[in-house]
Scaffold this motif. Structure first.
Motif, PDB file in Angstrom:
ATOM      1  N   GLU A 160       0.840  -1.210   0.000  1.00  0.00           N
ATOM      2  CA  GLU A 160       0.000   0.000   0.000  1.00  0.00           C
ATOM      3  C   GLU A 160       0.874   1.259   0.000  1.00  0.00           C
ATOM      4  N   GLU A 161       1.952   1.235   0.792  1.00  0.00           N
ATOM      5  CA  GLU A 161       2.859   2.391   0.844  1.00  0.00           C
ATOM      6  C   GLU A 161       3.610   2.566  -0.469  1.00  0.00           C
ATOM      7  N   LEU A 162       3.950   1.440  -1.121  1.00  0.00           N
ATOM      8  CA  LEU A 162       4.615   1.532  -2.431  1.00  0.00           C
ATOM      9  C   LEU A 162       3.696   2.173  -3.466  1.00  0.00           C
ATOM     10  N   ASP A 163       2.403   1.819  -3.422  1.00  0.00           N
ATOM     11  CA  ASP A 163       1.420   2.445  -4.329  1.00  0.00           C
ATOM     12  C   ASP A 163       1.371   3.954  -4.090  1.00  0.00           C
ATOM     13  N   LYS A 164       1.351   4.317  -2.806  1.00  0.00           N
ATOM     14  CA  LYS A 164       1.295   5.740  -2.447  1.00  0.00           C
ATOM     15  C   LYS A 164       2.568   6.458  -2.906  1.00  0.00           C
ATOM     16  N   LEU A 165       3.732   5.818  -2.709  1.00  0.00           N
ATOM     17  CA  LEU A 165       5.005   6.408  -3.118  1.00  0.00           C
ATOM     18  C   LEU A 165       5.080   6.548  -4.639  1.00  0.00           C
ATOM     19  N   TRP A 166       4.548   5.551  -5.356  1.00  0.00           N
ATOM     20  CA  TRP A 166       4.537   5.628  -6.825  1.00  0.00           C
ATOM     21  C   TRP A 166       3.729   6.831  -7.300  1.00  0.00           C
ATOM     22  N   ARG A 167       2.616   7.092  -6.638  1.00  0.00           N
ATOM     23  CA  ARG A 167       1.808   8.265  -6.993  1.00  0.00           C
ATOM     24  C   ARG A 167       2.624   9.544  -6.793  1.00  0.00           C
ATOM     25  N   GLU A 168       3.426   9.596  -5.725  1.00  0.00           N
ATOM     26  CA  GLU A 168       4.269  10.771  -5.480  1.00  0.00           C
ATOM     27  C   GLU A 168       5.311  10.937  -6.586  1.00  0.00           C
ATOM     28  N   PHE A 169       5.919   9.817  -7.008  1.00  0.00           N
ATOM     29  CA  PHE A 169       6.907   9.876  -8.089  1.00  0.00           C
ATOM     30  C   PHE A 169       6.259  10.345  -9.400  1.00  0.00           C
ATOM     31  N   LYS A 170       5.068   9.813  -9.698  1.00  0.00           N
ATOM     32  CA  LYS A 170       4.360  10.202 -10.929  1.00  0.00           C
ATOM     33  C   LYS A 170       3.979  11.687 -10.886  1.00  0.00           C
ATOM     34  N   HIS A 171       3.559  12.144  -9.728  1.00  0.00           N
ATOM     35  CA  HIS A 171       3.196  13.557  -9.557  1.00  0.00           C
ATOM     36  C   HIS A 171       4.428  14.434  -9.800  1.00  0.00           C
ATOM     37  N   HIS A 172       5.587  13.993  -9.278  1.00  0.00           N
ATOM     38  CA  HIS A 172       6.829  14.752  -9.461  1.00  0.00           C
ATOM     39  C   HIS A 172       7.214  14.800 -10.944  1.00  0.00           C
ATOM     40  N   LYS A 173       7.025  13.674 -11.627  1.00  0.00           N
ATOM     41  CA  LYS A 173       7.316  13.621 -13.065  1.00  0.00           C
ATOM     42  C   LYS A 173       6.460  14.634 -13.823  1.00  0.00           C
ATOM     43  N   GLU A 174       5.172  14.738 -13.468  1.00  0.00           N
ATOM     44  CA  GLU A 174       4.272  15.695 -14.127  1.00  0.00           C
ATOM     45  C   GLU A 174       4.706  17.138 -13.866  1.00  0.00           C
ATOM     46  N   LYS A 175       5.192  17.404 -12.650  1.00  0.00           N
ATOM     47  CA  LYS A 175       5.658  18.765 -12.326  1.00  0.00           C
ATOM     48  C   LYS A 175       6.862  19.142 -13.191  1.00  0.00           C
ATOM     49  N   ILE A 176       7.779  18.193 -13.364  1.00  0.00           N
ATOM     50  CA  ILE A 176       8.960  18.444 -14.203  1.00  0.00           C
ATOM     51  C   ILE A 176       8.529  18.697 -15.645  1.00  0.00           C
ATOM     52  N   ARG A 177       7.563  17.930 -16.083  1.00  0.00           N
ATOM     53  CA  ARG A 177       7.068  18.049 -17.461  1.00  0.00           C
ATOM     54  C   ARG A 177       6.422  19.418 -17.708  1.00  0.00           C
ATOM     55  N   GLU A 178       5.607  19.863 -16.759  1.00  0.00           N
ATOM     56  CA  GLU A 178       4.953  21.163 -16.890  1.00  0.00           C
ATOM     57  C   GLU A 178       5.990  22.289 -16.850  1.00  0.00           C
ATOM     58  N   TYR A 179       7.003  22.120 -16.017  1.00  0.00           N
ATOM     59  CA  TYR A 179       8.090  23.106 -15.949  1.00  0.00           C
ATOM     60  C   TYR A 179       8.803  23.205 -17.290  1.00  0.00           C
ATOM     61  N   ASN A 180       9.092  22.064 -17.901  1.00  0.00           N
ATOM     62  CA  ASN A 180       9.796  22.048 -19.187  1.00  0.00           C
ATOM     63  C   ASN A 180       8.968  22.690 -20.304  1.00  0.00           C
ATOM     64  N   ILE A 181       7.648  22.471 -20.272  1.00  0.00           N
ATOM     65  CA  ILE A 181       6.759  23.092 -21.270  1.00  0.00           C
ATOM     66  C   ILE A 181       6.786  24.612 -21.112  1.00  0.00           C
ATOM     67  N   LEU A 182       6.721  25.071 -19.856  1.00  0.00           N
ATOM     68  CA  LEU A 182       6.756  26.512 -19.592  1.00  0.00           C
ATOM     69  C   LEU A 182       8.110  27.097 -19.979  1.00  0.00           C
ATOM     70  N   LEU A 183       9.182  26.367 -19.667  1.00  0.00           N
ATOM     71  CA  LEU A 183      10.535  26.821 -20.007  1.00  0.00           C
ATOM     72  C   LEU A 183      10.696  26.971 -21.519  1.00  0.00           C
ATOM     73  N   GLU A 184      10.152  26.010 -22.249  1.00  0.00           N
ATOM     74  CA  GLU A 184      10.206  26.063 -23.727  1.00  0.00           C
ATOM     75  C   GLU A 184       9.463  27.287 -24.251  1.00  0.00           C
ATOM     76  N   THR A 185       8.306  27.566 -23.658  1.00  0.00           N
ATOM     77  CA  THR A 185       7.498  28.732 -24.066  1.00  0.00           C
ATOM     78  C   THR A 185       8.251  30.031 -23.791  1.00  0.00           C
ATOM     79  N   VAL A 186       8.846  30.122 -22.597  1.00  0.00           N
ATOM     80  CA  VAL A 186       9.604  31.327 -22.226  1.00  0.00           C
ATOM     81  C   VAL A 186      10.804  31.516 -23.148  1.00  0.00           C
ATOM     82  N   SER A 187      11.507  30.435 -23.457  1.00  0.00           N
ATOM     83  CA  SER A 187      12.683  30.510 -24.344  1.00  0.00           C
ATOM     84  C   SER A 187      12.300  31.036 -25.720  1.00  0.00           C
TER      85      SER A 187
END
Length: 351
Positions: A160-187
């Motif tokens: 159960e904790e591994l499932d919860k931790l995986w959700r945290e990792f996936k959420h972090h991946k999405e944050k990085i992705r959104e940051y990169n999209i914004l960075l590309e737009t700003v550039s």
């Protein structure tokens, strides 16, 4: 007089007979009305033409039921923001075009997130955490992959904790992705700005927009760094049993709120609101899971050919779909409001 007294009874009998005859068709009529209502909604799901076009395109993609409901919630938030912006523009309150630029960025994020930006993205093909894709899905970041691999083999986590931790990792991946999209737009915007030879009032306005984008980038990067440190700590030490929050988005908000310019009383009030927000997210997760189960069941029943059984499953699926969309919108709207309050607090810190 007797004939006159008998009229009400006769009328009642006729009405009952008519009602009995009509009841034979009530189910068919209701089903017909429901179908017509569904068609009307589908014909104009959103009040913004461009968003309707995106939604129609999404129906033709191989998105899971949960992803489709998530997209609907994202588009409803975009619709709300676009309609608010149109009102502001009509009142002359977005002269610098900053809000319009942010709307375009947000839409670009949505299009990229669901694979509708014209680029191939293998990560978008039906990969919900609900299906427990912890082995087949990737995190697109060597540091995250290494942390996740260590956490899985550490023996510190229950399933159960591994499932919860995986959700945290996936959420972090999405944050990085959104940051990169914004960075590309700003550039891209900066490249255009650098090529302008003669500075003008319009270019000064664009410079202000760029400054705001950089501030947004800074906030996102701060959140990413805080999030990574948390993942690193949890992966090595395991979950703290005294931790107040479990949902990744709520943990992010709480960490950022503690860095914002809130008084002790405001921070305590924010903490209570986050508890309500986390309960709302858990309810949404529950309906997402039910929707996925219902979708799988519906596909199975479609193969059996039992019409009554199929109709019952279709009705349940449609109900769960609407409820998941509705809750998804409420969660995203609440997240937007909470993030905005924290952003204001962080800006006060910088002044």
């Amino acid at each position: 007089m007797a004939a006159v007294r008998g009229l009400p009874a006769l009328a009642a009998a006729l009405l009952l007979a008519a009602a009995g005859q009509a009841s034979k068709y009530s189910r068919e009529a209701n089903e017909g009305l429901a179908a017509a209502d569904g068609k009307r909604r589908e014909a104009g799901e959103f009040r913004v033409v461009r968003l309707n076009q995106i939604w129609e395109k999404a129906q033709r993609l191989h998105l899971s039921a949960v992803k489709l409901a998530e997209l609907h919630s994202d588009l409803k938030i975009q619709e709300k923001d676009e309609l608010s912006w149109k009102k502001l523009k009509a009142e002359g309150l977005d002269e610098d075009g900053e809000k319009e630029a942010k709307l375009r960025r947000n839409l670009h994020v949505i299009m990229t997130k669901y694979g509708m930006n014209g680029k191939k993205d293998s990560q978008l093909v039906d990969t919900n955490y609900i299906k427990d894709g912890t082995e087949s899905d990737t995190l697109d970041d060597p540091r995250l992959e290494k942390l996740w691999s260590k956490a899985k083999t550490s023996g510190k986590f229950s399933d159960e904790e591994l499932d919860k931790l995986w959700r945290e990792f996936k959420h972090h991946k999405e944050k990085i992705r959104e940051y990169n999209i914004l960075l590309e737009t700003v550039s891209r915007t900066e490249d255009i700005h650098k090529n302008v030879i003669n500075p003008s009032e319009e270019n000064l306005v664009k410079e202000e927009i760029l400054h705001n984008k950089h501030r947004e980038l800074k906030e996102k990067l701060r959140s990413i760094n805080q999030g990574f440190e948390r993942l690193r700590k949890v992966s090595h030490q395991g979950y703290d049993t005294t931790s107040e929050f479990e949902e990744p988005r709520v943990i992010d908000l709480w960490d950022m709120a503690k860095s914002a310019n809130f008084t002790e009383k405001e921070l305590e009030s924010f903490r209570e609101e986050l508890k309500h927000f986390e309960a709302k997210i858990e309810k949404h997760h529950h309906y997402q899971k039910q929707l996925e189960i219902s979708h799988q069941k519906l596909k199975h029943v479609e193969e059996t050919g039992d019409k009554d059984h199929l109709n019952r499953n279709k009705e349940k699926y449609a109900m769960l779909q609407e409820k998941t969309k509705e809750l998804g919108y409420k969660v995203k709207k609440h997240l937007q409001d909470l993030s905005s309050r924290i952003s204001q607090g962080l800006q006060h810190n910088e002044l």
